[in-house]
Design an enzyme around this catalytic site. Structure first.
Site, PDB file in Angstrom:
ATOM      1  N   ALA A  69       0.868  -1.174   0.000  1.00 22.12           N
ATOM      2  CA  ALA A  69       0.000   0.000   0.000  1.00 22.12           C
ATOM      3  C   ALA A  69       0.911   1.232   0.000  1.00 22.12           C
ATOM      4  O   ALA A  69       2.056   1.171   0.457  1.00 22.12           O
ATOM      5  CB  ALA A  69      -0.892  -0.020   1.238  1.00 22.12           C
ATOM      6  N   GLY A 113       0.616  -4.925   0.970  1.00 22.70           N
ATOM      7  CA  GLY A 113      -0.594  -4.973   0.159  1.00 22.70           C
ATOM      8  C   GLY A 113      -0.355  -5.624  -1.197  1.00 22.70           C
ATOM      9  O   GLY A 113      -1.283  -6.172  -1.800  1.00 22.70           O
ATOM     10  N   GLU A 116      -0.723  -9.211  -0.543  1.00 27.10           N
ATOM     11  CA  GLU A 116      -2.152  -9.466  -0.294  1.00 27.10           C
ATOM     12  C   GLU A 116      -2.952  -9.445  -1.594  1.00 27.10           C
ATOM     13  O   GLU A 116      -3.848 -10.264  -1.795  1.00 27.10           O
ATOM     14  CB  GLU A 116      -2.690  -8.424   0.693  1.00 27.10           C
ATOM     15  CG  GLU A 116      -2.109  -8.617   2.097  1.00 27.10           C
ATOM     16  CD  GLU A 116      -2.415  -7.459   3.033  1.00 27.10           C
ATOM     17  OE1 GLU A 116      -2.146  -6.297   2.642  1.00 27.10           O
ATOM     18  OE2 GLU A 116      -2.925  -7.706   4.138  1.00 27.10           O
ATOM     19  N   GLU A 136       4.590  -5.059   7.125  1.00 32.47           N
ATOM     20  CA  GLU A 136       3.850  -3.961   7.769  1.00 32.47           C
ATOM     21  C   GLU A 136       4.273  -3.727   9.212  1.00 32.47           C
ATOM     22  O   GLU A 136       4.211  -2.616   9.721  1.00 32.47           O
ATOM     23  CB  GLU A 136       2.343  -4.255   7.740  1.00 32.47           C
ATOM     24  CG  GLU A 136       1.703  -4.176   6.365  1.00 32.47           C
ATOM     25  CD  GLU A 136       1.707  -5.489   5.611  1.00 32.47           C
ATOM     26  OE1 GLU A 136       2.518  -6.390   5.947  1.00 32.47           O
ATOM     27  OE2 GLU A 136       0.899  -5.621   4.672  1.00 32.47           O
TER      28      GLU A 136
HETATM   29  N1  DAK Z   1       4.678   3.161  -0.714  1.00 36.57           N
HETATM   30  C1  DAK Z   1       5.109   4.326  -1.289  1.00 36.57           C
HETATM   31  N2  DAK Z   1       6.269   4.433  -1.973  1.00 36.57           N
HETATM   32  C2  DAK Z   1       7.043   3.341  -2.072  1.00 36.57           C
HETATM   33  C3  DAK Z   1       6.650   2.093  -1.512  1.00 36.57           C
HETATM   34  C4  DAK Z   1       5.413   2.028  -0.804  1.00 36.57           C
HETATM   35  N3  DAK Z   1       4.944   0.917  -0.281  1.00 36.57           N
HETATM   36  N4  DAK Z   1       7.628   1.205  -1.787  1.00 36.57           N
HETATM   37  C5  DAK Z   1       8.560   1.849  -2.502  1.00 36.57           C
HETATM   38  N5  DAK Z   1       8.218   3.143  -2.678  1.00 36.57           N
HETATM   39  C6  DAK Z   1       8.966   4.183  -3.375  1.00 36.57           C
HETATM   40  C7  DAK Z   1      10.170   4.615  -2.575  1.00 36.57           C
HETATM   41  O1  DAK Z   1       9.810   5.577  -1.597  1.00 36.57           O
HETATM   42  C8  DAK Z   1      11.047   5.211  -3.669  1.00 36.57           C
HETATM   43  O2  DAK Z   1      10.573   6.489  -3.984  1.00 36.57           O
HETATM   44  P1  DAK Z   1      11.629   7.727  -4.230  1.00 36.57           P
HETATM   45  O3  DAK Z   1      12.473   7.811  -3.012  1.00 36.57           O
HETATM   46  O4  DAK Z   1      12.397   7.305  -5.460  1.00 36.57           O
HETATM   47  O5  DAK Z   1      10.738   8.901  -4.490  1.00 36.57           O
HETATM   48  C9  DAK Z   1      10.747   4.324  -4.866  1.00 36.57           C
HETATM   49  O6  DAK Z   1       9.506   3.664  -4.589  1.00 36.57           O
HETATM   50  C10 DAK Z   1      11.803   3.237  -5.078  1.00 36.57           C
HETATM   51  O7  DAK Z   1      11.964   2.564  -3.852  1.00 36.57           O
HETATM   52  P2  DAK Z   1      13.409   2.313  -3.163  1.00 36.57           P
HETATM   53  O8  DAK Z   1      14.356   3.395  -3.534  1.00 36.57           O
HETATM   54  O9  DAK Z   1      13.160   2.054  -1.714  1.00 36.57           O
HETATM   55  O10 DAK Z   1      13.863   0.975  -3.922  1.00 36.57           O
HETATM   56  P3  DAK Z   1      14.809  -0.179  -3.368  1.00 36.57           P
HETATM   57  O11 DAK Z   1      15.071  -1.064  -4.513  1.00 36.57           O
HETATM   58  O12 DAK Z   1      15.981   0.390  -2.625  1.00 36.57           O
HETATM   59  O13 DAK Z   1      13.933  -0.956  -2.276  1.00 36.57           O
HETATM   60  C11 DAK Z   1      11.911  -2.056  -1.466  1.00 36.57           C
HETATM   61  C12 DAK Z   1      12.777  -1.672  -2.712  1.00 36.57           C
HETATM   62  C13 DAK Z   1      10.615  -2.663  -1.994  1.00 36.57           C
HETATM   63  C14 DAK Z   1      12.659  -3.080  -0.624  1.00 36.57           C
HETATM   64  C15 DAK Z   1      11.641  -0.776  -0.621  1.00 36.57           C
HETATM   65  O14 DAK Z   1      11.128   0.242  -1.504  1.00 36.57           O
HETATM   66  C16 DAK Z   1      10.649  -0.994   0.485  1.00 36.57           C
HETATM   67  O15 DAK Z   1      10.959  -1.526   1.542  1.00 36.57           O
HETATM   68  N6  DAK Z   1       9.372  -0.511   0.271  1.00 36.57           N
HETATM   69  C17 DAK Z   1       8.351  -0.554   1.285  1.00 36.57           C
HETATM   70  C18 DAK Z   1       7.835  -1.942   1.399  1.00 36.57           C
HETATM   71  C19 DAK Z   1       6.765  -2.020   2.478  1.00 36.57           C
HETATM   72  O16 DAK Z   1       6.990  -1.735   3.640  1.00 36.57           O
HETATM   73  N7  DAK Z   1       5.581  -2.444   2.051  1.00 36.57           N
HETATM   74  C20 DAK Z   1       4.473  -2.552   2.914  1.00 36.57           C
HETATM   75  C21 DAK Z   1       3.705  -1.293   2.830  1.00 36.57           C
HETATM   76  S1  DAK Z   1       2.492  -1.247   4.072  1.00 36.57           S
HETATM   77  C22 DAK Z   1      -4.581  -1.412   6.054  1.00 36.57           C
HETATM   78  C23 DAK Z   1      -4.631  -2.299   5.012  1.00 36.57           C
HETATM   79  C24 DAK Z   1      -3.512  -2.648   4.309  1.00 36.57           C
HETATM   80  C25 DAK Z   1      -2.320  -2.106   4.642  1.00 36.57           C
HETATM   81  C26 DAK Z   1      -2.269  -1.206   5.672  1.00 36.57           C
HETATM   82  C27 DAK Z   1      -3.382  -0.861   6.371  1.00 36.57           C
HETATM   83  N8  DAK Z   1      -5.725  -1.017   6.782  1.00 36.57           N
HETATM   84  C28 DAK Z   1      -7.017  -1.622   6.491  1.00 36.57           C
HETATM   85  C29 DAK Z   1      -5.685  -0.005   7.766  1.00 36.57           C
HETATM   86  C30 DAK Z   1      -1.170  -2.450   3.886  1.00 36.57           C
HETATM   87  C31 DAK Z   1      -0.003  -1.888   4.213  1.00 36.57           C
HETATM   88  C32 DAK Z   1       1.182  -2.020   3.410  1.00 36.57           C
HETATM   89  O17 DAK Z   1       1.173  -2.604   2.352  1.00 36.57           O
END
Ligand code: DAK
Length: 262
Positions: A69, A113, A116, A136
């Site tokens: 997400a 997400g 998911e 998350e």
């Molecule tokens: N959201 C927004 N931007 C993201 C992103 C994300 N999930 N993942 C990556 N990006 C963006 C980065 O910020 C970066 O943007 P700039 O800095 O270039 O502007 C760009 O994509 C490239 O990412 P990286 O520079 O970080 O690339 P790397 O190859 O170094 O790393 C990575 C790739 C996938 C390992 C890393 O980007 C990463 O850890 N991303 C976050 C992964 C993450 O934590 N995903 C889970 C998100 S939380 C809910 C329901 C559902 C959810 C929540 C609540 N409720 C009902 C309340 C779900 C939550 C989630 O999915």
């Protein structure tokens, strides 16, 4: 329909084709925001309603199916935005109402997400580069789009707890061993293999395909006894279709069936 966050195209030969949806926010690694999820839902519904489509494929890029997400959007949310705004339920779950098969073709990151969403597909074909995870917990939240429910059903409690509590990602080989994905193929072959699977489905009888999907889904959501009863009634009802007559006659006469989709 015109979209900004996804690409749509029709692929395949024959009377029924494949609706291919490509998540397309490359700069954000296909992070799933509301605009993208609204577009995905609209595209899925349109393909589901189109008699010329037999199967739908959702894919991402080489680097990411979806990295979760959109954290930039979520960072500003408070409780009222999520609960009050019906976050996730409002538009993420459209895919659950789709009656035609949906195949996830996953390369690169499928995190949070993104994992998911892949699990909401009917089955996943993974590239050898795929990485699945529910990170998350590192953000001070938990999976909110079914991750704590679908992941244990797919990979068992121990591995699901490991992934959800420690945020460990698993690679494609481990995902296949655990039963999260149906096949792993070299990245270069991902779309060829996935579109071939979709084409196989397109050439079958639509009513039996939809009933098969509904019946397998029952096994996830109810008791065994109810699931068996549901399956049995679906099975019985298929003997009312022209395609059952055609399929069996074709087998007995050693010819290819010409299904009429009814
Ligand atoms: N959201 C927004 N931007 C993201 C992103 C994300 N999930 N993942 C990556 N990006 C963006 C980065 O910020 C970066 O943007 P700039 O800095 O270039 O502007 C760009 O994509 C490239 O990412 P990286 O520079 O970080 O690339 P790397 O190859 O170094 O790393 C990575 C790739 C996938 C390992 C890393 O980007 C990463 O850890 N991303 C976050 C992964 C993450 O934590 N995903 C889970 C998100 S939380 C809910 C329901 C559902 C959810 C929540 C609540 N409720 C009902 C309340 C779900 C939550 C989630 O999915």
């Amino acid at each position: 329909m015109s979209f900004e966050n996804i690409l749509i195209e029709t692929r395949g030969e024959g009377e029924r084709k494949t609706g291919l949806i490509t998540l397309n926010r490359p700069k954000q690694l296909n992070a799933l925001n509301d605009a993208l999820m609204d577009e995905l839902g609209a595209a899925l519904k349109a393909y589901d309603a189109d008699a010329g489509i037999g199967c739908i494929v959702i894919t991402g890029s080489e680097k990411a199916f979806a990295a979760g997400a959109d954290i930039t959007a979520m960072a500003k949310f408070d409780f009222n935005d999520t609960y009050g705004g019906d976050f996730i339920t409002r538009n993420w779950e459209t895919i659950r109402s789709i009656r035609k098969p949906v195949i996830g073709a996953v390369a690169g990151f499928a995190l949070g997400g993104g994992c998911e969403l892949a699990m909401m597909c009917d089955f996943i074909i993974a590239a050898d580069t795929a990485k699945f995870g529910q990170p998350e917990i590192k953000l001070g939240i938990i999976p909110g789009a079914g991750g704590t429910q679908r992941l244990p059903r797919a990979v068992g409690k121990a591995k699901a707890m490991d992934m959800v509590l420690t945020s460990r990602t698993i690679d494609a080989a481990e995902a296949e061993r655990a039963g999260l994905v149906s096949r792993v193929v070299p990245f270069a072959e991902l779309m060829t293999v996935t579109l071939a699977a979709a084409q196989t489905i397109n050439e079958l009888s639509g009513p039996s395909v939809m009933m098969a999907k509904e019946s397998v889904n029952r096994s996830f959501e109810g008791t065994l006894a109810d699931g068996i009863m549901f399956e049995r009634r679906m099975f019985h009802s298929l003997f009312a279709t022209a395609d059952q007559k055609e399929g069996m006659d074709a087998f007995l006469n050693k010819r290819k069936p010409a299904f009429k989709q009814r």
